[in-house]
Enzyme design. Sequence first.
Site, mmCIF file in Angstrom:
data_model
loop_
_atom_site.group_PDB
_atom_site.id
_atom_site.type_symbol
_atom_site.label_atom_id
_atom_site.label_comp_id
_atom_site.label_asym_id
_atom_site.label_seq_id
_atom_site.Cartn_x
_atom_site.Cartn_y
_atom_site.Cartn_z
ATOM 1 N N GLY A 16 -60.572 69.998 13.625
ATOM 2 C CA GLY A 16 -61.945 69.534 13.812
ATOM 3 C C GLY A 16 -62.515 68.844 12.586
ATOM 4 N N GLU A 25 -61.605 65.417 13.135
ATOM 5 C CA GLU A 25 -62.455 64.886 14.219
ATOM 6 C C GLU A 25 -63.848 64.524 13.689
ATOM 7 O OE1 GLU A 25 -61.638 68.392 16.837
ATOM 8 O OE2 GLU A 25 -61.177 66.848 18.312
ATOM 9 N N LEU A 48 -62.076 73.884 13.359
ATOM 10 C CA LEU A 48 -62.758 74.896 14.168
ATOM 11 C C LEU A 48 -62.638 76.283 13.533
ATOM 12 C CD1 LEU A 48 -63.978 75.533 17.059
ATOM 13 C CD2 LEU A 48 -61.613 75.906 17.786
ATOM 14 N N LEU A 101 -61.644 79.538 13.784
ATOM 15 C CA LEU A 101 -60.761 80.232 14.729
ATOM 16 C C LEU A 101 -61.193 81.677 14.927
ATOM 17 C CD1 LEU A 101 -57.414 78.747 13.370
ATOM 18 C CD2 LEU A 101 -58.567 78.112 15.503
ATOM 19 N N GLY A 103 -60.919 69.332 20.530
ATOM 20 C CA GLY A 103 -62.110 69.492 21.373
ATOM 21 C C GLY A 103 -63.345 68.875 20.746
ATOM 22 N N ALA A 144 -61.544 72.794 7.288
ATOM 23 C CA ALA A 144 -60.368 73.385 7.966
ATOM 24 C C ALA A 144 -60.513 73.392 9.477
ATOM 25 C CB ALA A 144 -60.143 74.803 7.450
ATOM 26 N N ARG A 187 -51.797 76.392 17.116
ATOM 27 C CA ARG A 187 -52.765 77.466 17.418
ATOM 28 C C ARG A 187 -52.899 77.703 18.917
ATOM 29 N NH1 ARG A 187 -51.749 78.086 12.614
ATOM 30 N NH2 ARG A 187 -52.852 76.883 11.032
ATOM 31 N N LYS A 217 -64.674 79.930 3.611
ATOM 32 C CA LYS A 217 -63.917 79.800 4.869
ATOM 33 C C LYS A 217 -63.414 78.369 5.027
ATOM 34 C CE LYS A 217 -64.321 84.060 6.182
ATOM 35 N NZ LYS A 217 -63.129 84.943 6.257
ATOM 36 N N ARG A 218 -63.268 77.696 3.907
ATOM 37 C CA ARG A 218 -62.711 76.321 3.882
ATOM 38 C C ARG A 218 -63.502 75.381 4.780
ATOM 39 N NH1 ARG A 218 -61.331 79.451 0.194
ATOM 40 N NH2 ARG A 218 -59.150 79.637 -0.409
ATOM 41 N N GLU A 221 -53.593 71.988 16.216
ATOM 42 C CA GLU A 221 -54.031 72.595 17.469
ATOM 43 C C GLU A 221 -52.859 73.157 18.268
ATOM 44 O OE1 GLU A 221 -55.361 69.990 16.111
ATOM 45 O OE2 GLU A 221 -57.525 70.026 16.385
HETATM 46 C C1 1HE Z 1 -60.473 80.007 8.409
HETATM 47 C C2 1HE Z 1 -60.052 78.736 8.847
HETATM 48 C C3 1HE Z 1 -60.361 78.368 10.167
HETATM 49 C C4 1HE Z 1 -59.427 78.988 6.817
HETATM 50 N N1 1HE Z 1 -61.035 79.251 10.924
HETATM 51 N N2 1HE Z 1 -61.136 80.844 9.199
HETATM 52 N N3 1HE Z 1 -57.647 74.893 11.780
HETATM 53 C C5 1HE Z 1 -56.506 75.362 11.268
HETATM 54 O O1 1HE Z 1 -55.618 75.767 11.985
HETATM 55 C C6 1HE Z 1 -56.418 75.372 9.776
HETATM 56 C C7 1HE Z 1 -56.294 76.793 9.287
HETATM 57 N N4 1HE Z 1 -56.472 76.873 7.840
HETATM 58 C C8 1HE Z 1 -55.454 76.625 6.955
HETATM 59 O O2 1HE Z 1 -54.383 76.195 7.317
HETATM 60 C C9 1HE Z 1 -55.745 76.912 5.521
HETATM 61 O O3 1HE Z 1 -56.834 77.835 5.463
HETATM 62 C C10 1HE Z 1 -56.131 75.654 4.686
HETATM 63 C C11 1HE Z 1 -54.882 74.771 4.497
HETATM 64 C C12 1HE Z 1 -57.251 74.866 5.343
HETATM 65 C C13 1HE Z 1 -56.641 76.105 3.304
HETATM 66 O O4 1HE Z 1 -55.696 76.981 2.687
HETATM 67 P P1 1HE Z 1 -56.184 77.925 1.482
HETATM 68 O O5 1HE Z 1 -54.948 78.602 0.951
HETATM 69 O O6 1HE Z 1 -56.996 77.147 0.521
HETATM 70 O O7 1HE Z 1 -57.189 78.979 2.149
HETATM 71 P P2 1HE Z 1 -56.867 80.301 3.013
HETATM 72 O O8 1HE Z 1 -56.510 81.424 2.100
HETATM 73 O O9 1HE Z 1 -55.897 80.013 4.098
HETATM 74 O O10 1HE Z 1 -58.267 80.557 3.727
HETATM 75 C C14 1HE Z 1 -59.367 81.141 3.060
HETATM 76 C C15 1HE Z 1 -60.201 81.878 4.086
HETATM 77 O O11 1HE Z 1 -60.689 80.919 5.031
HETATM 78 C C16 1HE Z 1 -59.358 82.865 4.891
HETATM 79 O O12 1HE Z 1 -60.206 83.929 5.240
HETATM 80 P P3 1HE Z 1 -60.155 85.329 4.434
HETATM 81 O O13 1HE Z 1 -61.120 86.208 5.157
HETATM 82 O O14 1HE Z 1 -58.721 85.782 4.490
HETATM 83 O O15 1HE Z 1 -60.590 84.983 3.030
HETATM 84 C C17 1HE Z 1 -59.006 82.101 6.139
HETATM 85 O O16 1HE Z 1 -58.745 82.926 7.250
HETATM 86 C C18 1HE Z 1 -60.284 81.301 6.349
HETATM 87 N N5 1HE Z 1 -60.068 80.128 7.143
HETATM 88 N N6 1HE Z 1 -59.394 78.136 7.830
HETATM 89 C C19 1HE Z 1 -61.399 80.444 10.447
HETATM 90 N N7 1HE Z 1 -60.034 77.179 10.666
HETATM 91 C C20 1HE Z 1 -63.332 71.449 18.368
HETATM 92 S S1 1HE Z 1 -61.690 71.724 18.526
HETATM 93 C C21 1HE Z 1 -60.998 71.641 16.954
HETATM 94 C C22 1HE Z 1 -59.713 72.388 16.948
HETATM 95 C C23 1HE Z 1 -59.267 72.710 15.568
HETATM 96 O O17 1HE Z 1 -59.923 72.437 14.604
HETATM 97 S S2 1HE Z 1 -57.755 73.500 15.489
HETATM 98 C C24 1HE Z 1 -57.436 73.600 13.795
HETATM 99 C C25 1HE Z 1 -57.966 74.874 13.182
#
Ligand code: 1HE
Length: 277
Positions: free
Chosen positions: A125, A128, A80, A82, A156, A78, A151, A41-42, A148
């Site tokens: 996060g 962060e 929070l 989500l 946070g 990656a 999304r 889940k990265r 963020e």
């Molecule tokens: C996740 C998450 C996640 C991956 N929550 N499941 N963060 C984001 O908006 C970043 C979202 N993630 C991405 O943009 C990409 O996953 C990455 C660039 C980080 C990596 O890409 P990649 O091609 O290596 O991996 P993938 O195929 O996108 O992800 C592999 C799996 O990890 C996939 O799940 P699967 O069940 O389809 O295998 C994804 O859904 C899962 N995954 N990132 C949940 N973040 C305290 S407040 C903080 C606020 C924030 O952090 S907002 C930013 C959130």
Amino acid sequence: MVDNLVECPEELAMSPSQAAELCTYELRDGVAHVGLNRPRKRNAISDRFVEAIAEAVGRAEREARAAVLFGHGEHFCAGLDLAEHVDKAPMDAVAGSRRWHQVFDMIEHGTIPWVCALHGAVVGGGLELAAATHIRVADRSAFFALPEGQRGIFVGGGGSVRVARLMGVARMSDLMLTGRVASAEEAERWNVVQYVVDAGAALAKAGELARKAAANAPFSNYAVINALPRIQDMAKADGLFVESFIATFATSTPEAVERMRAFLDKRAPKVGRPRDK
Ligand code: 1HE
């Protein structure tokens, strides 16, 4: 050390082996190596993952003189989780954010220095979390973003304070408003990371830096990670006043006296020129 520490909710309590699955822990030469370990889940941070980080941080504080934080797999983190966050009630979301603050504060204002090794995604996060450490090393595969806005949420995990202080409000606003993704080199120019190394070399470099920090007097390290950032929040005259007291206390410790004597007796190394290091 941490103000208003709230206990971990019972439903999030984990056995040591469950916590170890999410965070690996290894003590080497007095340096704790804590690895985020949810690569499928990265390394997205769920509530349980935050508790696993808290447990590893607490153990490092007890056992080590410095620590390294890194991510297993292709990415540092990656951000929070989500999938967990999407169904949260507002009060659970605010409690979660406050818990991130507490745990990241344990890193930033604890007793030992933390060096972060960054590669791949350092996102939301994840950035962060990295911002709560004291030294950040990025390899050239690292990329930095705050998606963020895309999304529909907001930082946070302390980003509005820590990330904004590192890169500045203007740059942070740009990342959050436009979805801009920064390279490792840009992150270095923006004061987000202090070192950029070849792909795959961040962990070794972070270990080397942590071993250097571990060799310092613990009181000096404590003052660097606790007094220095607080003094930035003070008025200039107050900061200078506080600095004098900390400096005087440090000078009076037996360890400082011995370390200064060691230099004067030629038992301790001189400061080398940059090319000698
Ligand atoms: C996740 C998450 C996640 C991956 N929550 N499941 N963060 C984001 O908006 C970043 C979202 N993630 C991405 O943009 C990409 O996953 C990455 C660039 C980080 C990596 O890409 P990649 O091609 O290596 O991996 P993938 O195929 O996108 O992800 C592999 C799996 O990890 C996939 O799940 P699967 O069940 O389809 O295998 C994804 O859904 C899962 N995954 N990132 C949940 N973040 C305290 S407040 C903080 C606020 C924030 O952090 S907002 C930013 C959130």
